[in-house]
Write a protein that holds these residues in place. Structure first.
Motif, PDB file in Angstrom:
ATOM      1  N   ARG A 151       5.623  11.684 -15.367  1.00 19.85           N
ATOM      2  CA  ARG A 151       6.414  10.432 -15.350  1.00 19.85           C
ATOM      3  C   ARG A 151       7.393  10.226 -16.301  1.00 19.85           C
ATOM      4  O   ARG A 151       8.780  10.522 -15.651  1.00 19.85           O
ATOM      5  CB  ARG A 151       5.559   9.083 -15.123  1.00 19.85           C
ATOM      6  N   HIS A 152       6.792  10.650 -17.266  1.00 18.65           N
ATOM      7  CA  HIS A 152       7.555  10.841 -18.549  1.00 18.65           C
ATOM      8  C   HIS A 152       8.620  12.085 -18.172  1.00 18.65           C
ATOM      9  O   HIS A 152       9.915  12.197 -18.479  1.00 18.65           O
ATOM     10  CB  HIS A 152       7.369  10.365 -20.107  1.00 18.65           C
ATOM     11  N   LYS A 197      -5.178  10.261 -14.497  1.00 18.64           N
ATOM     12  CA  LYS A 197      -3.980   9.001 -15.157  1.00 18.64           C
ATOM     13  C   LYS A 197      -3.294   9.944 -15.868  1.00 18.64           C
ATOM     14  O   LYS A 197      -2.029   9.678 -16.451  1.00 18.64           O
ATOM     15  CB  LYS A 197      -4.715   8.243 -15.667  1.00 18.64           C
ATOM     16  N   LEU A 230       4.621  10.224 -26.713  1.00 23.55           N
ATOM     17  CA  LEU A 230       4.335  10.017 -25.756  1.00 23.55           C
ATOM     18  C   LEU A 230       1.887   9.221 -26.853  1.00 23.55           C
ATOM     19  O   LEU A 230       1.956   8.887 -26.257  1.00 23.55           O
ATOM     20  CB  LEU A 230       3.304   9.941 -24.663  1.00 23.55           C
ATOM     21  N   THR A 243       1.498   9.877 -15.646  1.00 20.23           N
ATOM     22  CA  THR A 243       1.820   8.912 -17.444  1.00 20.23           C
ATOM     23  C   THR A 243       2.678  10.312 -18.020  1.00 20.23           C
ATOM     24  O   THR A 243       3.886  10.158 -17.663  1.00 20.23           O
ATOM     25  CB  THR A 243       1.027   8.950 -18.363  1.00 20.23           C
TER      26      THR A 243
END
Length: 204
Positions: A24-25, A17, A47, A21
């Motif tokens: 994607r960023h 996960k 992040l 994340t």
């Protein structure tokens, strides 16, 4: 009592996960700054993560770049391809794909617009795994378009045209529309829609 296997599975899920994340960023950042502009440290700071943690998940900047390409591909599939699949194959689906594609460009999901356009220009003259991943994604999309163009031809549309040439033209038109729109040219998208309508017009 939680066993070691369950603990290991939870760690794997948590790691997967976190990796998704970050990837994607990274795709969002690369759409503006390019894949070469990605930094493990900056992404970690964005992040609220540790740089060592991000490094552990990806191992290298190249792996991060490859993950960003895959994340951007998934975004494109979710916004352009998946919504078109309920349409009958051939011209109805081809038109839905093009409509979704133009919507993806006119109302960008990523801050820098179309990821594929930005990164293809950035890596078209380079070699290596990142170039190859971008090229493979581009070819996959063109092959998908060609398949629907051939299906449309079996229905009596776009006859006498070479599918690869039609797919190439569509890619060039939408790419130019994306660039124009990002530069503030308000005529870019309407012009692209008009040219595409003329290109696909006999399928109306």
């Amino acid at each position: 009592m939680t066993g070691p296997t369950e603990i290991s599975d939870k760690r794997l899920l948590k790691g997967a996960k976190a990796r998704a994340t970050i990837a994607r960023h990274a795709a969002d950042v690369a759409s503006v700054d390019g894949l070469t502009g990605l930094s493990l440290g900056k992404l970690a700071a964005d992040l609220g993560l540790s740089k060592s943690g991000v490094s552990t998940l990806f191992g290298s900047k190249e792996n991060l770049q490859l993950a960003a390409i895959e994340a951007a591909r998934e975004v494109f599939v979710d916004h352009v391809i998946v919504p078109a699949l309920p349409e009958p194959t051939g011209m109805p689906r081809l038109r839905a794909l093009v409509d979704n594609w133009l919507a993806y460009v006119s109302d960008p999901v990523m801050p820098g617009g179309c990821f594929r356009v930005a990164t293809t220009v950035e890596f078209d003259s380079r070699t290596g795994p990142v170039h190859d991943a971008i090229d493979a994604d581009r070819k996959d999309w063109q092959a998908f378009l060609e398949k629907e163009i051939r299906a449309a031809q079996t229905q009596g549309h776009l006859t006498g045209r070479e599918p690869h040439a039609v797919a190439f033209a569509l890619d060039a038109i939408v790419g130019a529309a994306n660039t124009g729109a990002r530069m503030g040219d308000e005529s870019a998208l309407p012009t692209a829609r008009s040219i595409i309508e003329n290109l696909l017009g006999d399928g109306a």
